[in-house]
Design a protein around this motif. Sequence first.
Motif, PDB file in Angstrom:
ATOM      1  N   MET A  21     -65.496 -33.023 -48.548  1.00 53.97           N
ATOM      2  CA  MET A  21     -64.081 -32.757 -48.182  1.00 53.97           C
ATOM      3  C   MET A  21     -63.396 -34.028 -47.756  1.00 53.97           C
ATOM      4  SD  MET A  21     -62.285 -29.498 -46.649  1.00 53.97           S
ATOM      5  CE  MET A  21     -60.965 -29.473 -45.507  1.00 53.97           C
ATOM      6  N   LYS A  22     -62.177 -33.760 -47.714  1.00 53.19           N
ATOM      7  CA  LYS A  22     -61.366 -35.134 -47.169  1.00 53.19           C
ATOM      8  C   LYS A  22     -61.466 -35.190 -45.617  1.00 53.19           C
ATOM      9  CE  LYS A  22     -58.143 -35.228 -50.979  1.00 53.19           C
ATOM     10  NZ  LYS A  22     -56.644 -35.290 -51.382  1.00 53.19           N
ATOM     11  N   PRO A  23     -61.192 -36.001 -44.976  1.00 52.89           N
ATOM     12  CA  PRO A  23     -60.922 -35.927 -43.616  1.00 52.89           C
ATOM     13  C   PRO A  23     -59.586 -35.376 -43.261  1.00 52.89           C
ATOM     14  CG  PRO A  23     -60.532 -38.386 -44.223  1.00 52.89           C
ATOM     15  CD  PRO A  23     -61.199 -37.375 -45.658  1.00 52.89           C
ATOM     16  N   VAL A  24     -59.620 -34.713 -41.922  1.00 53.56           N
ATOM     17  CA  VAL A  24     -58.451 -34.196 -41.559  1.00 53.56           C
ATOM     18  C   VAL A  24     -58.004 -34.976 -40.298  1.00 53.56           C
ATOM     19  CG1 VAL A  24     -57.684 -31.847 -40.580  1.00 53.56           C
ATOM     20  CG2 VAL A  24     -59.095 -31.952 -42.409  1.00 53.56           C
ATOM     21  N   PHE A  25     -56.703 -35.256 -40.372  1.00 57.02           N
ATOM     22  CA  PHE A  25     -56.136 -35.989 -39.367  1.00 57.02           C
ATOM     23  C   PHE A  25     -55.120 -35.180 -38.677  1.00 57.02           C
ATOM     24  CE2 PHE A  25     -56.940 -38.913 -42.962  1.00 57.02           C
ATOM     25  CZ  PHE A  25     -57.827 -40.092 -42.157  1.00 57.02           C
ATOM     26  N   LEU A  26     -55.327 -34.911 -37.407  1.00 50.20           N
ATOM     27  CA  LEU A  26     -54.558 -34.139 -36.340  1.00 50.20           C
ATOM     28  C   LEU A  26     -53.491 -35.087 -35.858  1.00 50.20           C
ATOM     29  CD1 LEU A  26     -57.111 -31.797 -34.728  1.00 50.20           C
ATOM     30  CD2 LEU A  26     -55.756 -31.397 -36.663  1.00 50.20           C
ATOM     31  N   ILE A  27     -52.174 -34.807 -35.760  1.00 51.52           N
ATOM     32  CA  ILE A  27     -50.920 -35.617 -35.435  1.00 51.52           C
ATOM     33  C   ILE A  27     -50.254 -34.668 -34.569  1.00 51.52           C
ATOM     34  CG2 ILE A  27     -51.222 -37.245 -37.348  1.00 51.52           C
ATOM     35  CD1 ILE A  27     -48.533 -36.103 -38.387  1.00 51.52           C
ATOM     36  N   GLY A  28     -49.477 -35.320 -33.651  1.00 51.09           N
ATOM     37  CA  GLY A  28     -48.466 -34.619 -32.872  1.00 51.09           C
ATOM     38  C   GLY A  28     -48.171 -35.507 -31.685  1.00 51.09           C
ATOM     39  N   ALA A  39     -63.934 -29.197 -35.270  1.00 53.29           N
ATOM     40  CA  ALA A  39     -64.962 -29.942 -35.852  1.00 53.29           C
ATOM     41  C   ALA A  39     -66.298 -28.983 -35.746  1.00 53.29           C
ATOM     42  CB  ALA A  39     -65.214 -31.070 -35.142  1.00 53.29           C
ATOM     43  N   ARG A  40     -66.470 -28.290 -34.509  1.00 52.06           N
ATOM     44  CA  ARG A  40     -67.673 -27.549 -34.120  1.00 52.06           C
ATOM     45  C   ARG A  40     -67.623 -26.413 -35.420  1.00 52.06           C
ATOM     46  NH1 ARG A  40     -66.883 -28.924 -29.002  1.00 52.06           N
ATOM     47  NH2 ARG A  40     -65.877 -26.702 -28.590  1.00 52.06           N
ATOM     48  N   ARG A  90     -67.974 -33.802 -38.130  1.00 54.28           N
ATOM     49  CA  ARG A  90     -67.873 -35.016 -37.127  1.00 54.28           C
ATOM     50  C   ARG A  90     -66.665 -35.183 -36.596  1.00 54.28           C
ATOM     51  NH1 ARG A  90     -67.316 -41.227 -37.675  1.00 54.28           N
ATOM     52  NH2 ARG A  90     -66.068 -40.958 -39.416  1.00 54.28           N
ATOM     53  N   PHE A  91     -66.370 -35.350 -35.318  1.00 46.33           N
ATOM     54  CA  PHE A  91     -65.052 -35.331 -34.589  1.00 46.33           C
ATOM     55  C   PHE A  91     -64.866 -36.770 -34.139  1.00 46.33           C
ATOM     56  CE2 PHE A  91     -62.506 -35.598 -30.576  1.00 46.33           C
ATOM     57  CZ  PHE A  91     -61.385 -35.209 -31.025  1.00 46.33           C
ATOM     58  N   VAL A  92     -63.782 -37.442 -34.467  1.00 48.96           N
ATOM     59  CA  VAL A  92     -63.500 -38.633 -33.802  1.00 48.96           C
ATOM     60  C   VAL A  92     -61.988 -38.539 -33.365  1.00 48.96           C
ATOM     61  CG1 VAL A  92     -62.749 -40.976 -34.539  1.00 48.96           C
ATOM     62  CG2 VAL A  92     -64.577 -39.910 -35.703  1.00 48.96           C
ATOM     63  N   ASP A  93     -61.847 -38.916 -31.964  1.00 47.58           N
ATOM     64  CA  ASP A  93     -60.734 -39.163 -31.010  1.00 47.58           C
ATOM     65  C   ASP A  93     -60.417 -40.722 -31.466  1.00 47.58           C
ATOM     66  OD1 ASP A  93     -59.081 -40.107 -28.941  1.00 47.58           O
ATOM     67  OD2 ASP A  93     -59.252 -38.110 -28.331  1.00 47.58           O
ATOM     68  N   LEU A  94     -59.292 -40.853 -31.968  1.00 47.44           N
ATOM     69  CA  LEU A  94     -59.051 -42.290 -32.365  1.00 47.44           C
ATOM     70  C   LEU A  94     -58.924 -43.249 -31.141  1.00 47.44           C
ATOM     71  CD1 LEU A  94     -58.708 -43.747 -35.007  1.00 47.44           C
ATOM     72  CD2 LEU A  94     -56.203 -43.577 -34.646  1.00 47.44           C
ATOM     73  N   ASP A  95     -58.393 -42.742 -30.163  1.00 47.30           N
ATOM     74  CA  ASP A  95     -58.252 -43.695 -28.994  1.00 47.30           C
ATOM     75  C   ASP A  95     -59.688 -44.097 -28.346  1.00 47.30           C
ATOM     76  OD1 ASP A  95     -55.749 -43.750 -28.852  1.00 47.30           O
ATOM     77  OD2 ASP A  95     -55.328 -42.033 -27.487  1.00 47.30           O
ATOM     78  N   LEU A  96     -60.583 -43.087 -28.378  1.00 46.86           N
ATOM     79  CA  LEU A  96     -61.831 -43.254 -27.941  1.00 46.86           C
ATOM     80  C   LEU A  96     -62.655 -44.321 -28.748  1.00 46.86           C
ATOM     81  CD1 LEU A  96     -62.990 -39.585 -26.550  1.00 46.86           C
ATOM     82  CD2 LEU A  96     -62.317 -41.685 -25.308  1.00 46.86           C
ATOM     83  N   TYR A  97     -62.362 -44.124 -30.170  1.00 39.89           N
ATOM     84  CA  TYR A  97     -63.023 -45.060 -31.040  1.00 39.89           C
ATOM     85  C   TYR A  97     -62.701 -46.359 -30.542  1.00 39.89           C
ATOM     86  CZ  TYR A  97     -64.106 -46.811 -35.779  1.00 39.89           C
ATOM     87  OH  TYR A  97     -65.009 -47.283 -36.746  1.00 39.89           O
ATOM     88  N   ARG A 131     -60.682 -21.512 -35.172  1.00 36.91           N
ATOM     89  CA  ARG A 131     -61.079 -20.495 -36.289  1.00 36.91           C
ATOM     90  C   ARG A 131     -59.840 -20.491 -37.318  1.00 36.91           C
ATOM     91  NH1 ARG A 131     -64.168 -18.112 -32.738  1.00 36.91           N
ATOM     92  NH2 ARG A 131     -62.394 -16.681 -32.093  1.00 36.91           N
ATOM     93  N   GLN A 132     -58.626 -20.180 -36.687  1.00 38.74           N
ATOM     94  CA  GLN A 132     -57.603 -19.967 -37.870  1.00 38.74           C
ATOM     95  C   GLN A 132     -57.187 -21.307 -38.351  1.00 38.74           C
ATOM     96  OE1 GLN A 132     -54.050 -18.965 -35.383  1.00 38.74           O
ATOM     97  NE2 GLN A 132     -55.168 -17.157 -34.448  1.00 38.74           N
ATOM     98  N   LEU A 133     -57.367 -22.540 -37.816  1.00 32.65           N
ATOM     99  CA  LEU A 133     -57.197 -23.543 -38.374  1.00 32.65           C
ATOM    100  C   LEU A 133     -58.200 -23.937 -39.561  1.00 32.65           C
ATOM    101  CD1 LEU A 133     -55.458 -26.289 -39.219  1.00 32.65           C
ATOM    102  CD2 LEU A 133     -56.142 -27.331 -37.084  1.00 32.65           C
ATOM    103  N   ALA A 134     -59.316 -23.480 -39.246  1.00 31.91           N
ATOM    104  CA  ALA A 134     -60.650 -24.081 -39.856  1.00 31.91           C
ATOM    105  C   ALA A 134     -60.458 -23.010 -41.257  1.00 31.91           C
ATOM    106  CB  ALA A 134     -61.784 -23.470 -39.301  1.00 31.91           C
TER     107      ALA A 134
END
Length: 185
Positions: free
Chosen positions: A1-8, A22-23, A28-35, A170-173
Amino acid sequence: MKPVFLIGYMGCGKTTLGEPLARELGWRFVDLDLYIEEKVGMTAKEVFMTCGEAQFRELEREALREVAAAGGDTIVACGGGTPLQDGNMELMNSVGITVWLTTSVERITSRLVLPEQRGKRPLLNNMSDNEIKASVAHGLEARTPFYEKAQLQFDSTYLESEEQISDSARQLAQLLLSLTANFAN
């Protein structure tokens, strides 16, 4: 599947919802700031203070390209300003699914006035609650044209308890899985 980008906007729940999402999906979960922080060995706050916003935005653009190129089953929590940078929304929309997490100015403000949030966000430290609310209203209005380019919107109002966070994840998944199933047909 494609990556999912959460914005806001800051405080809308990108990380709060992104990790359990992600769980839920086994991704995998990536927080862009932490990356970015891991890559440069400084906090985002330190990068802003020592190098300035322009340098941070360039690091952010580079990190976004790297995460996007890796692709795959990844949930990416983007910084609130990521979609504003030239070409970033186009990149995210071309390689993945973008989801704008939406909630009210009042809900965002109620999250940002918490002491632990103020500590993470130096711009908020010296603001009153009313000043934070006015700043959120103005900032959200200015950023909405960028956020509206997202392929999906998801209401992130209910992230105030572990149960609400789990239910929202769950709803978003389910939404994402049904969306990808429809594209496969």
